[in-house]
Design an enzyme around this catalytic site. Structure first.
Site, mmCIF file in Angstrom:
data_model
loop_
_atom_site.group_PDB
_atom_site.id
_atom_site.type_symbol
_atom_site.label_atom_id
_atom_site.label_comp_id
_atom_site.label_asym_id
_atom_site.label_seq_id
_atom_site.Cartn_x
_atom_site.Cartn_y
_atom_site.Cartn_z
ATOM 1 N N LEU A 240 0.866 -1.190 0.000
ATOM 2 C CA LEU A 240 0.000 0.000 0.000
ATOM 3 C C LEU A 240 0.898 1.235 0.000
ATOM 4 C CD1 LEU A 240 -2.829 1.077 -0.015
ATOM 5 C CD2 LEU A 240 -2.917 0.834 2.478
ATOM 6 N N HIS A 241 1.160 1.755 -1.177
ATOM 7 C CA HIS A 241 2.219 2.752 -1.373
ATOM 8 C C HIS A 241 1.866 4.145 -0.826
ATOM 9 C CE1 HIS A 241 3.996 -0.175 -4.143
ATOM 10 N NE2 HIS A 241 2.853 -0.206 -4.809
#
Ligand code: RIB
Ligand code: CA
Length: 312
Positions: A240-241
């Protein structure tokens, strides 16, 4: 005293979660959201940004449309990851809130020139085209930016778009070089960090079980977003950048980092857009970024769950 921020973004499901986290956090004064072409074309990223503001019940947020393509190279998009709309997953209504008429680059320049120097932070979640163009339009903004917190790049983890390059930097390496060479305080959150923040089933279920609207919507966004990386990396969940950018501003203690030099490859097609991070300081190149490599993933997801639960 809240921190004034501009969020520059190419929504994108992970951008959406980052924007929701910011809108749920009273520590920020969101001066505006500037859309850029990236995951999907600009015509979709600006709509998606407005959809997310309305999902959060904050249709007063000012959304601006920015660069329709990178500074020099042709646009590369990522529908295979984010879906045709860029926000596949939940069914979100078409936005009714207005798009601001001012161009995003002009908004960024005007805001930085009008606000007291060193007070506004830029949170960049996509290709750096808008920021690069703003620096060309008005070089004086460089000394007026408090800090840029950027999701992008990778070194020990390699690339996710080519073996050498991460998407945000790969799409517009010339803009990235302009930004990293401008003497601006930068925190970079590369794949080396975000690949430790996986949307495992247990973490996603926490959002799905929330009794508000935003929680289940986040779960549906992540259900769609993670499938590509789960298949690619064979993991439980995908990285989950973009919310890491917002989390770093909220709780920097969740991250470990080092001040080192980051240089951007803009010549070789083989390594175009690579962030050459001098992690071991083997060169004389000046440190120009605080590069994050570690993250307390449980703490990160706990922070997101605590904040997203507060949204409508
Ligand atoms: O490589 C990951 C980055 O590219 C994220 O910002 C994602 O939204 C895409 O823009
Ligand atoms: Ca993004």
């Amino acid at each position: 005293m809240s921190l004034p921020i501009i969020i520059d973004t190419d929504p994108g499901q992970d951008d959406a979660v980052a924007i929701l986290l910011a809108l749920a956090s009273p520590e920020f004064e969101v001066l505006g959201i500037t859309a850029v072409a990236g995951n999907v074309p600009l015509a979709l990223t600006e709509v998606n940004a407005r959809k997310i503001c309305e999902l959060a019940g904050q249709s007063d947020i000012k959304v601006y449309s920015g660069a329709i393509r990178p500074m020099l190279r042709p646009l590369v998009t990522a529908e295979h990851v984010h879906g045709r709309t860029g926000l596949d997953g939940p069914v979100l209504p078409e936005p009714t809130m207005p798009l601001q008429q001012q161009h995003a680059v002009d908004f960024i320049v005007e805001t930085l020139m009008e606000r007291p120097a060193g007070t506004v932070a830029l949170c960049t979640l996509g290709p750096l085209t808008n920021i690069g163009l703003a620096l060309v339009r008005e070089p004086r903004i460089a000394s007026r930016i408090k800090r840029i917190v950027a999701m992008g790049g990778g070194f020990f983890e390699g690339g996710n778009t080519t073996p050498a390059a991460e998407f945000n930097i790969y799409v517009d390496p010339q803009a990235a070089r302009l930004v990293f060479d401008a003497g601006i305080p930068i925190t970079l959150i590369p794949l080396d960090c975000t690949h430790q923040a996986l949307t495992t089933r247990a973490r996603v279920e926490k959002f799905r079980k929330m009794t508000n609207k935003s929680g289940p919507a986040v779960a549906e966004l992540l259900d769609f977003f993670e499938r590509f990386d789960e298949q690619k990396y064979g993991t439980d969940g995908g990285p989950l950048h973009d919310p890491c950018v917002i989390a770093w501003l909220l709780k920097p203690e969740l991250f470990t980092s080092r001040d080192v030099n980051v240089s951007i490859e803009c010549e070789s097609e083989l390594t175009m857009g690579m962030t050459v991070i001098d992690w071991w300081r083997v060169t004389e190149r000046k440190a120009n970024a605080t590069v994050c490599r570690g993250i307390d993933a449980d703490g990160f997801f706990a922070l997101m769950a605590e904040r997203i639960a507060k949204l409508r």
